[in-house]
Enzyme design. Sequence first.
Site, mmCIF file in Angstrom:
data_model
loop_
_atom_site.group_PDB
_atom_site.id
_atom_site.type_symbol
_atom_site.label_atom_id
_atom_site.label_comp_id
_atom_site.label_asym_id
_atom_site.label_seq_id
_atom_site.Cartn_x
_atom_site.Cartn_y
_atom_site.Cartn_z
ATOM 1 N N LEU A 20 0.819 -1.210 0.000
ATOM 2 C CA LEU A 20 0.000 0.000 0.000
ATOM 3 C C LEU A 20 0.856 1.264 0.000
ATOM 4 O O LEU A 20 0.554 2.230 -0.698
ATOM 5 C CB LEU A 20 -0.938 0.004 1.212
ATOM 6 C CG LEU A 20 -2.190 -0.860 1.089
ATOM 7 C CD1 LEU A 20 -2.815 -1.082 2.461
ATOM 8 C CD2 LEU A 20 -3.205 -0.220 0.145
ATOM 9 N N ASP A 39 11.717 3.052 3.888
ATOM 10 C CA ASP A 39 11.638 1.620 4.185
ATOM 11 C C ASP A 39 12.835 1.277 5.055
ATOM 12 O O ASP A 39 13.787 2.061 5.152
ATOM 13 C CB ASP A 39 11.650 0.790 2.896
ATOM 14 C CG ASP A 39 11.070 -0.599 3.096
ATOM 15 O OD1 ASP A 39 9.858 -0.773 2.887
ATOM 16 O OD2 ASP A 39 11.827 -1.511 3.492
ATOM 17 N N ASN A 92 2.211 5.371 6.882
ATOM 18 C CA ASN A 92 1.749 4.061 6.434
ATOM 19 C C ASN A 92 2.503 2.889 7.063
ATOM 20 O O ASN A 92 1.977 1.779 7.102
ATOM 21 C CB ASN A 92 1.883 3.987 4.909
ATOM 22 C CG ASN A 92 1.686 2.594 4.379
ATOM 23 O OD1 ASN A 92 0.564 2.112 4.273
ATOM 24 N ND2 ASN A 92 2.778 1.902 4.060
ATOM 25 N N TYR A 158 -2.324 -4.446 17.289
ATOM 26 C CA TYR A 158 -2.634 -3.771 16.022
ATOM 27 C C TYR A 158 -3.941 -2.980 16.120
ATOM 28 O O TYR A 158 -4.015 -1.818 15.705
ATOM 29 C CB TYR A 158 -2.707 -4.815 14.919
ATOM 30 C CG TYR A 158 -2.998 -4.281 13.543
ATOM 31 C CD1 TYR A 158 -2.020 -3.601 12.817
ATOM 32 C CD2 TYR A 158 -4.244 -4.486 12.947
ATOM 33 C CE1 TYR A 158 -2.279 -3.133 11.535
ATOM 34 C CE2 TYR A 158 -4.505 -4.026 11.669
ATOM 35 C CZ TYR A 158 -3.525 -3.349 10.973
ATOM 36 O OH TYR A 158 -3.793 -2.882 9.705
ATOM 37 N N LYS A 162 -4.339 1.092 15.803
ATOM 38 C CA LYS A 162 -5.151 1.699 14.754
ATOM 39 C C LYS A 162 -6.321 2.499 15.333
ATOM 40 O O LYS A 162 -6.718 3.530 14.762
ATOM 41 C CB LYS A 162 -5.659 0.627 13.791
ATOM 42 C CG LYS A 162 -4.555 -0.018 12.955
ATOM 43 C CD LYS A 162 -3.752 1.010 12.146
ATOM 44 C CE LYS A 162 -2.845 0.362 11.123
ATOM 45 N NZ LYS A 162 -2.037 1.348 10.377
ATOM 46 N N THR A 192 -2.998 -7.595 0.180
ATOM 47 C CA THR A 192 -1.616 -7.395 0.588
ATOM 48 C C THR A 192 -1.131 -8.644 1.311
ATOM 49 O O THR A 192 -1.889 -9.597 1.513
ATOM 50 C CB THR A 192 -1.483 -6.191 1.531
ATOM 51 O OG1 THR A 192 -2.180 -6.489 2.754
ATOM 52 C CG2 THR A 192 -2.062 -4.927 0.911
#
Length: 305
Positions: A20, A39, A92, A158, A162, A192
């Site tokens: 993404l 990255d 992201n 997670y 979020k 993904t």
Amino acid sequence: MPTIDLTGKAAVVTGSGRGLGLAYAHALAAHGASVVVNDIDEAVAEQAVKSITEAGGTAVAEVVPVGSAEAADRLVSRAVEEFGRLDVLVTNAGILRDKVLWKMTDEDFDAVITTHLRATFTCARAAAVALREQGEGGTLVLVGSPAGQRGNFGQTNYAAAKAGIAAMARTWSMELSRANITVNAIVPVAATAMTETIPAFAPYVEALRNGEPLPDFLRKGEGFGTPEDCAALVPFLASDAARGITGQCVGIGGDKVALWSHPQEIRAAYADGGWTSEALADAWPTSVGAEPQTVGIPAPRIPEA
């Protein structure tokens, strides 16, 4: 139909070497923005930059694991040094360490919270300082998840991160409004490495990899598509066409775009002088507890063969 033109703008996209994040970086560059690709793998980051520049865009790589204030400062400084400014930040970067509560270690929890929640905070803080000093407004796009809206089995870390990101988007939209900085969370759903682990999706993700299109019941019914299907939302939110949009959680995937509601009271009851435990037990089934809210991400509705 308005033209989305980001020429002259500079963006940072964390975790944009693949998936993404790479789709967001490509979409921003395709609309004219210069992009700092981030990255932790130098080869992956450089390949991402190459793919953007070969497509006619402008990009540079900054290889650093997000989370610390130092990493955030490096990313913002790289944009300013290379492109003379910063206009857009997309947070992201993410990892998974899925386990049920009683098996999740401190390390599992901390790693996900650092990469998702803390990194969103540190990067947004660094960007906010730069954007306020620049004095021309800007855009923060925070990446959320359905897990943060509804919870998800095995994803304590997670889902918590979020959910916190959605709350930060709402809070920062208020704090940064006078500086003309918009802040929104996006809630992407795409094929993904993460979603491939969902058994109902796995065969369709594999078929997609082999060049077969996703069926309509996924693209429309489930709002599930490719990373590229999600990418258009980012340039839109970074554009002049979206200057009045802030503090929102926007879902996108496949052929579907949707606005998530903010948490709010849906039913209330009152007792003169306040509630006792016994009164609550008596009133709950027929008042506030008459229609309990569901939890978890609904299972995909796969048509029978």
